[in-house]
Design a protein around this motif. Sequence first.
Motif, short mmCIF file in Angstrom:
data_model
loop_
_atom_site.label_atom_id
_atom_site.label_comp_id
_atom_site.label_asym_id
_atom_site.label_seq_id
_atom_site.Cartn_x
_atom_site.Cartn_y
_atom_site.Cartn_z
N PHE A 19 0.84 -1.19 0.00
CA PHE A 19 0.00 0.00 0.00
C PHE A 19 0.87 1.25 0.00
CE2 PHE A 19 -2.16 3.17 2.85
CZ PHE A 19 -2.99 3.69 1.86
N ILE A 23 0.79 3.94 -3.07
CA ILE A 23 0.23 5.27 -2.85
C ILE A 23 1.34 6.31 -2.95
CG2 ILE A 23 0.43 5.56 -0.33
CD1 ILE A 23 -2.85 6.00 -2.09
N HIS A 27 1.42 9.45 -5.68
CA HIS A 27 1.45 10.87 -5.29
C HIS A 27 2.74 11.58 -5.72
CE1 HIS A 27 -2.47 11.54 -3.48
NE2 HIS A 27 -2.46 10.22 -3.36
N PRO A 40 -3.28 11.61 -0.20
CA PRO A 40 -4.02 10.37 -0.46
C PRO A 40 -5.48 10.44 -0.04
CG PRO A 40 -1.84 9.82 0.35
CD PRO A 40 -1.94 11.31 0.38
N VAL A 41 -5.74 10.99 1.14
CA VAL A 41 -7.11 11.04 1.62
C VAL A 41 -8.01 11.82 0.65
CG1 VAL A 41 -6.78 13.08 3.07
CG2 VAL A 41 -8.57 11.45 3.65
N PHE A 44 -9.18 9.52 -2.16
CA PHE A 44 -10.29 8.65 -1.75
C PHE A 44 -11.58 9.45 -1.65
CE2 PHE A 44 -6.66 6.04 -0.32
CZ PHE A 44 -6.99 4.87 -0.98
N LYS A 47 -13.02 9.92 -5.06
CA LYS A 47 -13.65 8.66 -5.45
C LYS A 47 -15.11 8.64 -4.99
CE LYS A 47 -11.65 4.04 -5.41
NZ LYS A 47 -11.49 4.06 -6.85
N TYR A 62 -17.79 7.64 4.41
CA TYR A 62 -16.94 6.92 3.46
C TYR A 62 -15.50 6.87 3.95
CZ TYR A 62 -15.07 5.70 -1.18
OH TYR A 62 -14.44 5.10 -2.25
N LEU A 114 -2.74 4.93 -12.19
CA LEU A 114 -3.04 3.62 -11.59
C LEU A 114 -3.10 2.54 -12.67
CD1 LEU A 114 -5.69 4.49 -8.84
CD2 LEU A 114 -3.25 4.00 -8.56
N PRO A 150 -16.63 -3.30 3.33
CA PRO A 150 -15.99 -2.28 4.18
C PRO A 150 -16.79 -1.00 4.11
CG PRO A 150 -14.80 -2.54 2.12
CD PRO A 150 -15.82 -3.61 2.15
N MET A 152 -15.49 1.96 5.44
CA MET A 152 -14.63 3.12 5.36
C MET A 152 -13.20 2.78 4.95
SD MET A 152 -12.41 3.48 8.18
CE MET A 152 -12.29 2.95 9.88
N PHE A 153 -12.55 3.82 4.47
CA PHE A 153 -11.27 3.65 3.81
C PHE A 153 -10.06 3.90 4.69
CE2 PHE A 153 -12.90 3.50 -0.51
CZ PHE A 153 -11.92 2.72 -1.09
N LYS A 154 -10.23 4.74 5.66
CA LYS A 154 -9.08 5.26 6.38
C LYS A 154 -8.23 4.17 7.04
CE LYS A 154 -9.04 7.42 10.41
NZ LYS A 154 -9.13 8.45 11.46
N PRO A 155 -6.94 4.08 6.70
CA PRO A 155 -6.07 3.19 7.45
C PRO A 155 -5.74 3.82 8.80
CG PRO A 155 -4.96 4.04 5.48
CD PRO A 155 -6.22 4.82 5.66
#
Lengths: 157, 157
Positions: A19, A23, A27, A40-41, A44, A47, A62, A114, A150, A152-155
Motif C-alpha cells: 500500500f 500510494i 502521489h 491520499p485522503v 479517496f 472517489k 466513506y 493507476l 468495508p 470506510m477507507f481510512k487506514p
Amino acid sequence: MNHSVFNELDLTSLLSLSFSASINELHVRLSELGFGDIRPVHGFMFKCMTPNGATGIEIAEYLGITKQAVSKMVDYLEKSGYVMKQAHPTDKRGKIIVLTERGWLVVKAKEEILTEMEQRLIENIGAERLHMLKEDLKKLVYETNEGKLPSMFKPIW
Amino acid sequence: MNHSVFNELDLTSLLSLSFSASINELHVRLSELGFGDIRPVHGFMFKCMTPNGATGIEIAEYLGITKQAVSKMVDYLEKSGYVMKQAHPTDKRGKIIVLTERGWLVVKAKEEILTEMEQRLIENIGAERLHMLKEDLKKLVYETNEGKLPSMFKPIW
DNA sequence: AAAATATAGTCAACTTGATTGACTATATTT
DNA sequence: AAATATAGTCAATCAAGTTGACTATATTTT
C-alpha cells in the motif's frame, strides 16, 4: 531491510509495504503533474464524489472521519480549486460537494497512473496472476469484515 | 459501499482496504488481550527491535520518522512497560531500546494472531494461492521501489 | 595530540490533521 | 404545534508528528 527479512514478512506487513509503495508512487507522480497539494485522503474523497458529488456526511462516513474534519478538508480543497459547494436540491441544510474542472483533471490523471501501474505489474506477473491477486484481496477484505463490505477507507496508524 | 463499487476497485484501493482491515483486526484483538495502548506503529517498531534491541536512530530509519518522534514513542512505551533503555556497550552516547517481558508478550500475541489470520485465509483461498499472493506483493513492492528493498514502513496518508 | 566535524539523544516550540462540544438552521416525527 | 433529529459551521483541544537548538561523546583531519 535485507533480503531475508523482506522474504520472511507476514502478510500484514507485506500489505502495509505494498500500500505504502503504491500510494507513494501515485502521489510522487501526481506531484510531478502539478498536483502536489493533493494528499491520499483527498484521492479517496474524490472517489466518493464521482460522478455526481456527495454531501459532507456521506464523505465523512466513506472516509471514516468526522464531518468537522471533512468540512476543513473541503475548505482547503475549495481554496486550492479542486471542489465547489452547491446547494442541495431538496434539503436546504445540505450542500453537495462537486469536483471542479481541476478536480476532474486529478481524477483522470490518477486513473491513468493507476492503470499504468497495474499494466507494469501485469508485465511482471501476468494478467492472470493480477486477476487472482485482486480476487484474493477482495476475499481477504470481505472475510476480515465478517462478510460485510468495508464501510470506510481510512487506514489507522 | 455497494457490491459493484467494491468489485471495480483498483489495486491500490484494494491494498488500502486489505491493509486497513488486517491491521484493524489485529489491534482489536490485541486490545481484547489487554494491549489496548499499543498502536500499529509500535508493532512495526517492535519488529525492528527483535531480537536484540535497536538504537533510536535505527528505529527512526526503519519507521521513516525522526529520531525525536522515536524518542517520544520510547518514553511512552517505557511508561506503559513495553520497552527499556539500556546503555550501549561501546558508544557512550547511544542507548539500546529493548523489549521488556510485557513487550515480548505483545510480540508473541501479535505473531499468534497474524498466524491465525493467515490460517483463516488459507481455509478460504488455499495455501497455494496465499503463497502466490505473498510472492506477487513482494514483486509489486520490489518493482515499485525500482529494484530496491523498501527502507521504511510508514504509510503516508 | 589537538582541533574540527559528525553523531546519538534530549528539550522546547510549533504544525497538522484530526477530535469533541456548542451552536444555527432546516427536516422529520410525534 | 411541539419535540426531536439532522446538515453543516465555529471554536477549543488533542495527538503525533515536525524543525531547531543543545549536550555529550566519537571520529576524522590537520
